[in-house]
Design an enzyme around this catalytic site. Sequence first.
Site, PDB file in Angstrom:
ATOM      1  N   LYS A   1       0.845  -1.200   0.000  1.00  0.00           N
ATOM      2  CA  LYS A   1       0.000   0.000   0.000  1.00  0.00           C
ATOM      3  C   LYS A   1       0.882   1.252   0.000  1.00  0.00           C
ATOM      4  CE  LYS A   1      -3.633  -2.756   2.029  1.00  0.00           C
ATOM      5  NZ  LYS A   1      -4.381  -3.238   3.186  1.00  0.00           N
TER       6      LYS A   1
ATOM      7  N   GLN B   1      -4.311  -1.828   9.458  1.00  0.00           N
ATOM      8  CA  GLN B   1      -4.227  -3.145   8.807  1.00  0.00           C
ATOM      9  C   GLN B   1      -4.930  -4.212   9.648  1.00  0.00           C
ATOM     10  OE1 GLN B   1      -3.061  -3.821   5.663  1.00  0.00           O
ATOM     11  NE2 GLN B   1      -3.785  -5.899   5.990  1.00  0.00           N
TER      12      GLN B   1
ATOM     13  N   ASP C   1     -10.257   3.406   3.915  1.00  0.00           N
ATOM     14  CA  ASP C   1     -10.301   1.953   3.719  1.00  0.00           C
ATOM     15  C   ASP C   1     -11.733   1.430   3.937  1.00  0.00           C
ATOM     16  OD1 ASP C   1      -8.828  -0.366   3.042  1.00  0.00           O
ATOM     17  OD2 ASP C   1      -8.642  -0.964   5.136  1.00  0.00           O
TER      18      ASP C   1
END
Length: 281
Positions: free
Chosen positions: A55, A99, A122
Amino acid sequence: MMAALILDGKALAKHRESQLKSAVEALTKAGSEVPTLATILVGGDPASATYVQMKQNACQRVGMDSVKIEMPEETSTEQLLAQIEMLNKDPKICGILLQHPVPAQIDERACFDAIAIEKDVDGVTTQGFGLMSMGELAFGSATPAGIMTLLHHYDVPLAGKHAVVVGRSPILGKPMAAMLLNANATVTVCHSRTENLAALVGQADIVIGAVGQPELIKAEWIKDGAVVVDAGYHPGGIGDIDKTGLAERVMALTPVPGGVGPMTINALISQTLESARIAAQ
Ligand code: NAP
């Protein structure tokens, strides 16, 4: 029947990155700060570390900045919440990626939901999910949002089609089902308690594998002419769907790797740019 159309996420992500790069340049030329994504990695899981690095690399390729925050395995919920709060308040940061998964002692849902909605690039917050489900403006959960971009790019018809989503996780199956429903598909969501999984998958015009088990969904369950999307990734390039013989008889399918994975990262960085654009207005 013709050979299946390959839904090439790798190529599409590459193409979209060149557009993103130009858009980042245009934004900064107009006087805005370089868009910056903060990534938070808790603990030392090597797969998660690789995803975070991928990412960060994508940010770099399109000219965006990223800030890498690494926290130890024994981090508490309170410590992670405090870190997220700092990033929420930092005007340089326009997107926050936490994450998944975090170590078991952490309340992951509480931490996701602490992310400010305008920085939830996200698409992991409850509020973002609710807004998206209602068809309101919100950043979508990155993996299903990337899948939708891929399906739209290849003009895969969705309206009126029966989509069967196998998996109902908060960041994948559930938002995937909501996005397909918003696109007027008729949606069935399957999970570990589903009875007659094979028969349900057999009815699908569109199958989404988001189950986290190598090749749990068998090729023989899938009907001719279906569209097959495999979100799974396991060591050795194995997905959640067994593809034996499918390339000769389905309408379209995603490769593993090179299908859903690159589109997930692309959705994240696209939404980070979008957040920066909104902040610049
Ligand atoms: P997850 O949180 O483990 O969820 C798995 C889902 O599958 C759950 O809803 C579970 O049902 C269901 N399930 C498990 N066993 C089943 C069975 N035997 N029959 C039917 N359903 C079953 O996984 P996830 O995070 O959603 O990830 C799913 C897959 O996508 C994984 O392979 C992961 O590696 C991949 N993934 C890829 C990306 C990417 O960027 N490409 C991103 C995220 C995830 P219950 O709810 O009943 O437990």
